[in-house]
Design an enzyme around this catalytic site. Structure first.
Site, PDB file in Angstrom:
ATOM      1  N   SER A 117       1.251  -1.575  -3.452  1.00  0.00           N
ATOM      2  CA  SER A 117       2.468  -1.716  -3.784  1.00  0.00           C
ATOM      3  C   SER A 117       2.691  -1.252  -5.342  1.00  0.00           C
ATOM      4  O   SER A 117       1.675  -1.212  -6.085  1.00  0.00           O
ATOM      5  CB  SER A 117       2.551  -3.357  -3.808  1.00  0.00           C
ATOM      6  OG  SER A 117       2.480  -3.622  -2.601  1.00  0.00           O
ATOM      7  N   GLY A 144      -4.868  -0.733  -4.308  1.00  0.00           N
ATOM      8  CA  GLY A 144      -3.632  -0.260  -4.965  1.00  0.00           C
ATOM      9  C   GLY A 144      -2.418   0.300  -4.203  1.00  0.00           C
ATOM     10  O   GLY A 144      -2.406   1.444  -3.990  1.00  0.00           O
ATOM     11  N   GLU A 158      -8.014  -3.716  13.604  1.00  0.00           N
ATOM     12  CA  GLU A 158      -8.251  -4.996  14.294  1.00  0.00           C
ATOM     13  C   GLU A 158      -8.359  -6.056  12.965  1.00  0.00           C
ATOM     14  O   GLU A 158      -9.116  -5.903  12.048  1.00  0.00           O
ATOM     15  CB  GLU A 158      -9.297  -5.063  15.066  1.00  0.00           C
ATOM     16  CG  GLU A 158      -9.343  -6.473  15.696  1.00  0.00           C
ATOM     17  CD  GLU A 158     -10.675  -6.752  16.329  1.00  0.00           C
ATOM     18  OE1 GLU A 158     -11.062  -5.714  16.841  1.00  0.00           O
ATOM     19  OE2 GLU A 158     -11.262  -7.776  16.058  1.00  0.00           O
TER      20      GLU A 158
END
Lengths: 399, 393
Positions: free
Chosen positions: A129, A127, A244
């Site tokens: 954008s 959640g 990473e």
């Protein structure tokens, strides 16, 4: 400097191959290779198999159940899995929320959520954008107000990938509307079955249903579902972005797609000869193949440097840009390779049972135009390629 | 798989880098162009003293026994400094052919002074009609006494104007483009029948058109078995390609460095122009091309000892990508500098010229994409794409 795989790395590749040969379900591999959509059950089934092998959480610290693999090992796994037709691991739980919980979560959160992620008890979605917060993520408006031992959440999230399958969502929410943009944000874990949550599908350009809108109306979230400190959620968000991401370049997927492109272009005919012998088309294929060759090397170099304690986040922006450009180019060539048979729109093809071939054109043709359009997303999601260039410009070049 | 340099490699890199930094700033470099040979004899003997002229030669030939990575490290620094000394023609190409095909006596007579910096050579191979086709040799070698008589014309011979000796290719049999039938000869550059027209190149080096009119070569001047030289030519040119790729990466780094500095310093509309997003993104693109080029230079350098197909495919892929990347970096470096990037007195213009000209040496992007395709089609399809990047040989 030695770019050859060591005997240990070669042995690891053999081990991965053997594992895939013995454990990757044939029905799943067939569907992946044919470009059909996988359902939840298939994805979960494969992730359970990976977990049984101890290979699901590749980037977690070993003490939490991670593999302890080197970047080269991850690369080998990625390459071999793509080649074998294994589905990619759905990243939201194991690769996204888990590292944040490991880094910022409480002991209770770690003990509860991490095993559930490994065991496939929870399906997570993201959640982040919102309709008004895309590239400018910190402009998000979803509000969480503390009331006793709960937050009450109101707002809307969007582009929630595979949210239709999820029972959990990790959200960035605004807990202090007065603070400067990044400073009033918190990181919340929310049960999707809480009253007040509605999920609505968004159908994308090729007709598929991958992404959703998620609405929150007076959703009560227990305070213990806050990760890290209140109003420090941006730190979690940034960590997640710079954590990473071995797979970000998508080298394995690109190689597999290229190999498929070539087999299609050998099968397709132009003037009675294989399309692959057409100098113009062949030249385009060679260009992208060379670009991919360089990118694979760049990917390995960057990951090796990161492992040595070198630069982490910003270099992965480069991998993201180049990796998505290469894949988009390959998908474009695949669509062009089938000529007029790119045209028919056969949505039933994607969900048909594996092995059931369409009657329109060669069996590899139906997904290609859709895949091309669907993959325009690559240069948009995860921080658009333009945003990645902003990051490189600021973090690496100092502009 | 390990991308770290060994201690020795790091030392080599530091040595060359220091020398370039201290002695090869842009102004000094531009002065060297006015030297009679177009480069500095003094710097050449410093290269010899540092052991750089012996890098690619085996220890038994008196060299350093370096491989592709060592060559790459040296050439990358040379690229950064826009070095004009004839390392490619003398050491990599002519020297490489002598080591590959020469008799013990020839190696002793030629490599020792070459490594010592006293003998400068060139490889006279290309011809007016050959373009980038390595097997196109019209120059004829006819039996004459116990040696040969050479007649023909060689084109754009790098450093051909001032070389002491030339390695000349000529045909003993076959048609003009046959790879079989090519022989190599060591010719004294001042021998009777050799006419040279020297000139400067666009990127500040020197080259020559060379006419061979019945040039007599003794038996001691024949390199290897006459007619069978092509595989050695291809292999040595391959090393030249790897060297050029590394040099290009060094030049790209420098061009990016100059451009970045300029973006930070040049002000328009009251701010450094580096604040403008259009220019920032262009700069990022330059950097990304440079990183992709670096990857290919490493790959090329690392595969020089592999089997024919893998080696040559990689070299063609590298040269093709680096030709494109070099052109992109050059054009954008000029563009981001604006007018000043167009001026002779400014370094960036010269990096741009070198980068673009590198695409004209030993095969351009189009040539190498075509060659890459031809070499790839020889392999089982699909395997090529899915094969691991660097399987052990």
């Amino acid at each position: 400097m030695d770019i050859h795989y060591t005997p240990e790395e070669q042995a690891f590749r053999d081990e991965v191959r053997t594992f895939l040969k013995n454990k990757l379900p044939e029905d799943i591999a067939t569907k992946v290779k044919a470009g059909k959509h996988l359902g939840k059950e298939e994805m979960v089934r494969w992730q359970k198999i990976l977990n049984e092998q101890g290979w699901l959480a590749q980037s977690w610290p070993v003490e939490y159940g991670g593999t302890g693999w080197t970047p080269v090992q991850k690369h080998i796994f990625d390459e071999e899995s793509s080649k074998a037709g294994a589905p990619g691991v759905v990243p939201f739980g194991v690769s996204m929320v888990a590292p944040v919980i490991i880094k910022f979560g409480t002991e209770a959160q770690k003990e509860y959520y991490l095993p559930r992620i490994l065991n496939q008890d929870d399906w997570w979605c993201q959640g982040y954008s919102e309709p008004g917060a895309g590239s400018d993520l910190a402009g998000l408006k979803t509000r969480a107000v503390r009331e006793g031992d709960h937050y009450v959440v109101n707002g809307q999230k969007t582009w929630t990938t595979l949210g239709q399958y999820a029972n959990m969502i990790f959200c960035l929410v605004r807990t202090d509307p007065e603070a400067k943009k990044q400073e009033g944000i918190s990181f919340l874990l929310i049960d999707m079955s809480t009253p007040g949550i509605t999920v609505r599908p968004i159908y994308t350009i090729e007709g598929g249903h991958e992404v959703n809108e998620v609405f929150f109306e007076d959703v009560k979230v227990p305070v213990e579902n806050l990760v890290g400190e209140e109003n420090k959620g941006w730190t979690c968000a940034k960590y997640l972005l710079t954590h990473e991401r071995t797979g970000i370049a998508g080298v394995g997927m690109a190689k597999e797609a290229l190999s498929k492109l070539k087999s299609i272009a050998w099968d397709q005919k132009k003037n009675g000869r294989p399309l692959m012998e057409d100098p113009l088309f062949r030249n385009r294929v060679a260009q992208v193949e060379i670009d991919l060759m360089a990118m694979e090397m760049t990917n390995l170099r960057v990951l090796a440097a990161a492992k040595e304690g070198g630069a982490p986040g910003a270099e992965s922006s480069m991998l993201k840009i180049k990796g998505t450009e290469v894949r988009q180019e390959i998908y474009d060539l695949m669509r062009r390779a089938v000529g007029p048979y790119a045209i028919p729109f056969l949505p039933e093809f994607f969900d048909a049972e594996a092995g059931e071939g369409p009657e329109v054109g060669p069996e590899y043709a139906p997904p290609l135009a859709g895949r091309y359009f669907n993959n325009r997303k690559l240069s948009i999601y995860g921080g658009s390629n333009e945003i990645q260039k902003n990051i490189i410009s600021k973090m690496i070049l100092g502009l | 798989m390990d991308f770290n340099l060994t201690d020795e490699q790091r030392m080599l890199q530091d040595t060359v880098a220091r020398m370039i930094r201290e002695q090869y700033d842009f102004e000094s470099r531009m002065k060297l162009l006015e030297e009679p040979a177009g480069y500095s004899k003094e710097i050449w003997s410093q290269f010899a003293d540092l052991g750089l002229l012996g890098i690619p030669f085996s220890e038994e030939s008196g060299g350093f026994g370096g491989g592709g990575v060592e060559l790459m490290l040296v050439m990358q620094e040379f690229g950064r400094g826009l070095v004009v000394e004839p390392y490619l023609p003398t050491v990599v190409l002519a020297g490489g052919l002598i080591e590959s095909l020469g008799s013990d006596a020839q190696k002793e007579a030629l490599l020792e002074p070459l490594i010592g910096g006293e003998l400068v050579m060139s490889f006279a191979h290309g011809e007016p009609q050959s373009r980038y086709d390595l097997s196109h040799v019209e120059t004829k070698a006819e039996k004459s006494g116990d040696g040969y008589r050479l007649t023909g014309r060689k084109a754009v011979v790098l450093n051909g104007d001032s070389a002491d000796k030339l390695v000349v290719s000529a045909r003993v049999s076959g048609d003009v483009t046959d790879s079989d039938g090519i022989a190599l000869f060591v010719v004294d550059a001042n021998a009777e029948g050799v006419t040279r027209r020297g000139y400067q190149t666009v990127d500040g080096l020197r080259a020559a058109e060379i006419i061979l009119d019945g040039v007599q070569v003794g038996a001691d001047g024949v390199l290897g078995e006459p007619g069978k030289a092509f595989p050695a030519i291809e292999q040595v040119v391959g090393r030249g390609i790897a060297a050029l790729c590394a040099e290009a990466v060094g030049a790209m780094e420098a061009a990016c460095g100059w451009t970045l500095e300029y973006l930070n310093q040049r002000k328009q509309f009251g701010v450094p122009i580096g604040k403008f997003q259009a220019l920032q993104h262009r700069m990022v693109d330059m950097q990304m091309h440079t990183e992709q080029a670096r990857s290919m230079a490493i790959l090329a350098a690392s595969r020089l000892e592999e089997d024919y197909e893998l080696r040559e495919r990689t070299l063609s892929a590298a040269k093709a990508l680096i030709g494109q990347a070099g052109r992109f970096v050059s054009e954008q470096a000029i563009q981001l500098h604006g007018g000043i990037g167009m001026t002779w007195e400014y370094a960036v213009a010269h990096y741009a010229k070198r980068l673009v000209m590198i695409d004209h040496v030993l095969g351009d992007t189009d040539q190498h994409i075509e060659r890459y395709v031809a070499l790839t089609d020889n392999q089982a399809e699909g395997e090529a794409a899915g094969a691991p990047l660097a399987a052990n040989a």
